[in-house]
Design a protein around this motif. Structure first.
Motif, PDB file in Angstrom:
ATOM      1  N   ASP A   1     -99.300  64.808  36.406  1.00 38.94           N
ATOM      2  CA  ASP A   1     -99.068  65.346  37.748  1.00 38.94           C
ATOM      3  C   ASP A   1     -98.262  66.627  37.623  1.00 38.94           C
ATOM      4  O   ASP A   1     -97.452  66.784  36.702  1.00 38.94           O
TER       5      ASP A   1
ATOM      6  N   VAL B   1     -95.975  68.983  40.281  1.00 37.92           N
ATOM      7  CA  VAL B   1     -95.395  69.028  41.623  1.00 37.92           C
ATOM      8  C   VAL B   1     -94.796  70.418  41.809  1.00 37.92           C
ATOM      9  O   VAL B   1     -93.810  70.776  41.173  1.00 37.92           O
TER      10      VAL B   1
ATOM     11  N   ILE C   1     -94.805  69.571  46.366  1.00 36.21           N
ATOM     12  CA  ILE C   1     -96.170  69.145  46.683  1.00 36.21           C
ATOM     13  C   ILE C   1     -96.847  68.658  45.401  1.00 36.21           C
ATOM     14  O   ILE C   1     -97.045  69.423  44.463  1.00 36.21           O
ATOM     15  N   SER C   2     -97.198  67.370  45.397  1.00 37.31           N
ATOM     16  CA  SER C   2     -97.793  66.732  44.219  1.00 37.31           C
ATOM     17  C   SER C   2     -99.295  66.959  44.195  1.00 37.31           C
ATOM     18  O   SER C   2     -99.995  66.718  45.180  1.00 37.31           O
ATOM     19  N   LEU C   3     -99.790  67.395  43.049  1.00 38.74           N
ATOM     20  CA  LEU C   3    -101.232  67.588  42.851  1.00 38.74           C
ATOM     21  C   LEU C   3    -101.991  66.298  43.091  1.00 38.74           C
ATOM     22  O   LEU C   3    -102.956  66.261  43.851  1.00 38.74           O
TER      23      LEU C   3
ATOM     24  N   THR D   1    -101.069  63.422  44.577  1.00 38.20           N
ATOM     25  CA  THR D   1    -100.918  62.834  45.906  1.00 38.20           C
ATOM     26  C   THR D   1    -101.767  63.592  46.916  1.00 38.20           C
ATOM     27  O   THR D   1    -102.453  62.988  47.751  1.00 38.20           O
ATOM     28  N   THR D   2    -101.745  64.917  46.839  1.00 35.05           N
ATOM     29  CA  THR D   2    -102.540  65.740  47.751  1.00 35.05           C
ATOM     30  C   THR D   2    -104.026  65.488  47.550  1.00 35.05           C
ATOM     31  O   THR D   2    -104.769  65.278  48.521  1.00 35.05           O
ATOM     32  N   GLN D   3    -104.462  65.498  46.292  1.00 30.64           N
ATOM     33  CA  GLN D   3    -105.884  65.279  46.031  1.00 30.64           C
ATOM     34  C   GLN D   3    -106.303  63.874  46.422  1.00 30.64           C
ATOM     35  O   GLN D   3    -107.401  63.676  46.951  1.00 30.64           O
ATOM     36  N   ARG D   4    -105.458  62.895  46.184  1.00 25.76           N
ATOM     37  CA  ARG D   4    -105.823  61.516  46.557  1.00 25.76           C
ATOM     38  C   ARG D   4    -106.035  61.418  48.063  1.00 25.76           C
ATOM     39  O   ARG D   4    -106.996  60.800  48.523  1.00 25.76           O
ATOM     40  N   SER D   5    -105.154  62.038  48.821  1.00 22.75           N
ATOM     41  CA  SER D   5    -105.296  62.030  50.281  1.00 22.75           C
ATOM     42  C   SER D   5    -106.598  62.707  50.702  1.00 22.75           C
ATOM     43  O   SER D   5    -107.356  62.180  51.525  1.00 22.75           O
ATOM     44  N   ASP D   6    -106.880  63.886  50.134  1.00 25.69           N
ATOM     45  CA  ASP D   6    -108.109  64.616  50.470  1.00 25.69           C
ATOM     46  C   ASP D   6    -109.352  63.829  50.063  1.00 25.69           C
ATOM     47  O   ASP D   6    -110.309  63.717  50.828  1.00 25.69           O
TER      48      ASP D   6
END
Length: 194
Positions: free
Chosen positions: A165, A167, A171-173, A175-180
């Protein structure tokens, strides 16, 4: 009195030696994690600044560096969450190939934006067994420092690490991608990402 002093001195020496022995592997691993990020940063900046190679060769070398140091397969699985478990082997294979291309096309061009920056490692923290947080600052002449944290996992070969990861400014790479990705997967399924 002399008899009491000697055992307590020996006890103190023994406790100090034991503490050194117990902390040395952790300190060595933290030092290796720091060296890994420092070497990676310097190699990246040297490639970006190089005048000896053309842009295509530079991109190829940056891509290889990225793929050798970032755990793209683990990240690819993580960002799909529960959908990974229900995907077929064929879907997983196609998705990981597409995800590999997605990461390369998204992140390699961003490296070209760095040229006059310097990276300074601020600290290293052990997180879990074989996992480390390396806190850095990207320093530029024209703007405020940017905090970039690298989360690393030591591989089965001691002293070898992979980033799982990044950050940037909180902003975590992953976490953001998982949400998207979860949003897309819930509507369209795994094949939509291949």
């Amino acid at each position: 009195m002399e008899n009491n002093f000697l055992p307590s001195s020996l006890r103190a020496i023994f406790v100090a030696l034991l503490a050194i022995c117990l902390t040395t592997p952790t300190l060595a691993s933290e030092r290796q994690a720091k060296e890994f990020v420092d070497n990676l940063t310097q190699k990246t900046l040297n490639l970006i600044r190089s005048k000896d190679i053309d842009d295509n060769e530079k991109n190829d070398k940056l891509t290889n560096l990225f793929l050798n140091t970032v755990d793209t397969k683990w990240i690819g699985r993580f960002v799909t969450g529960r959908y990974w478990r229900s995907a077929s082997e064929s879907e997983r294979t196609k998705y990981l190939a597409a995800y590999h291309d997605f990461l390369v096309s998204t992140y390699i061009p961003k490296f070209q934006n760095y040229n006059d920056q310097e990276a300074v490692i601020k600290s290293v923290e052990k997180k879990e067994d074989r996992e480390y947080l390396v806190i850095t600052e990207i320093i530029s002449k024209d703007s405020a420092p940017i905090r970039v944290d690298y989360l690393l996992r030591e591989q089965s070969t001691p002293g070898q690490y992979k980033i799982y990861d990044i950050v940037a400014e909180g902003i975590s790479l992953i976490t953001t991608q998982r949400s998207d990705f979860q949003s897309i997967l819930s509507r369209e399924g795994m094949t939509s990402l291949t």
